[in-house]
Scaffold this motif. Structure first.
Motif, PDB file in Angstrom:
ATOM      1  N   ASP A   1       1.385   4.083  -3.060  1.00 49.86           N
ATOM      2  CA  ASP A   1       1.218   5.529  -2.879  1.00 49.86           C
ATOM      3  C   ASP A   1       2.472   6.293  -3.279  1.00 49.86           C
ATOM      4  OD1 ASP A   1      -1.335   5.189  -1.913  1.00 49.86           O
ATOM      5  OD2 ASP A   1      -0.723   5.182   0.192  1.00 49.86           O
ATOM      6  N   GLN A   2       3.644   5.776  -2.870  1.00 50.50           N
ATOM      7  CA  GLN A   2       4.888   6.514  -3.032  1.00 50.50           C
ATOM      8  C   GLN A   2       5.569   6.304  -4.382  1.00 50.50           C
ATOM      9  OE1 GLN A   2       5.903   8.757  -0.751  1.00 50.50           O
ATOM     10  NE2 GLN A   2       4.034   8.273   0.376  1.00 50.50           N
TER      11      GLN A   2
ATOM     12  N   GLU B   1       0.828  -1.207   0.000  1.00 53.75           N
ATOM     13  CA  GLU B   1       0.000   0.000   0.000  1.00 53.75           C
ATOM     14  C   GLU B   1       0.864   1.260   0.000  1.00 53.75           C
ATOM     15  OE1 GLU B   1      -2.676  -0.143   3.279  1.00 53.75           O
ATOM     16  OE2 GLU B   1      -3.740  -1.933   2.553  1.00 53.75           O
ATOM     17  N   THR B   2       1.907   1.238   0.821  1.00 51.63           N
ATOM     18  CA  THR B   2       2.805   2.394   0.887  1.00 51.63           C
ATOM     19  C   THR B   2       3.544   2.586  -0.428  1.00 51.63           C
ATOM     20  OG1 THR B   2       3.112   2.093   3.271  1.00 51.63           O
ATOM     21  CG2 THR B   2       4.762   3.415   2.115  1.00 51.63           C
TER      22      THR B   2
END
Length: 228
Positions: free
Chosen positions: A92-93, A88-89
């Protein structure tokens, strides 16, 4: 007689223009470093790590001094990493990376990055991918990380995902056995850089700085400069 003069003048002007063009190109390269377009670099740390550990701050500062936008990601719960949370991170990144991007990953960050690239429905092409002490199979002494290696990776897709893939490892790595890093390089058809007596490239191994990695990145940037 006039024809000869005009011909000589044309040759002279062409030569001067060529020299000026070369000088401008060289001066731009020297002034800004080996930078191509608006290149950006993202660093993905590994297990039990953070953006402030090991060689990450040094690399960020070195690259930013050259005018290259550089970010070291902060992944959640690095001491008890969860594959879904890391994905998930990364989604996003890393969603903003493109053909102007190079991703540098270390240890668990390597398989996490590969899992992210593998999950994309639309292939994402980046300029370069540098994997340090990476692996794609279970590490014998770290079963708590097995969840990261359960994904069926599409290596043909991953090979096409980056203009250049470099794998860095050390035969004396006591955390990720070197044969696992060699397996990673083999599956990705990547160039492997073996650095003896370097352990897992941690601060405790003497890696507060990592000049060999900077050289690898420089070579990718220079290739981009020539090709573009």
């Amino acid at each position: 007689m006039k024809f000869k003069c005009y011909k000589s003048l044309s040759v002279f002007l062409f030569s001067r223009i060529t020299i000026v063009t070369i000088l401008i190109s060289v001066s731009t390269y020297v002034h800004s470093g080996p930078i191509v377009r608006d290149l950006n670099i993202t660093v993905v740390h590994g297990y039990m790590s953070s953006p402030d550990d090991h060689w990450f701050p040094w690399l960020r500062n070195e690259l930013q001094d050259r005018g290259i936008t550089t970010e070291v990601l902060s992944l959640p719960n690095p001491s008890v990493p969860n594959p879904e949370e890391w994905q998930e991170t990364l989604s996003d990144q890393l969603g903003k990376i493109d053909s102007n991007s190079i991703v540098v990953a270390h240890s668990l960050g390597c398989i996490a990055t590969l899992n992210y690239l593998n999950s994309l429905k639309k292939e994402k092409y980046i300029a370069g991918l540098v994997l340090v002490s990476g692996f794609i199979s279970n590490i014998p002494n770290l079963p708590q990380l097995d969840g990261f290696t359960q994904t069926d990776l599409d290596f043909s897709k991953l090979i096409l995902a980056a203009g250049k893939i470099i794998v860095i490892g050390s035969p004396q790595d006591s955390i990720v056995p070197f044969y696992l890093t060699e397996e990673l390089a083999d599956q990705l058809q990547a160039t492997i850089v073996s650095i003896p007596d370097s352990g897992h490239f941690l601060a405790s191994d003497g890696f507060r700085k990592f000049p060999q990695l900077l050289t690898v990145i420089d070579n990718i940037l220079k290739n981009e400069l020539v090709e573009k």
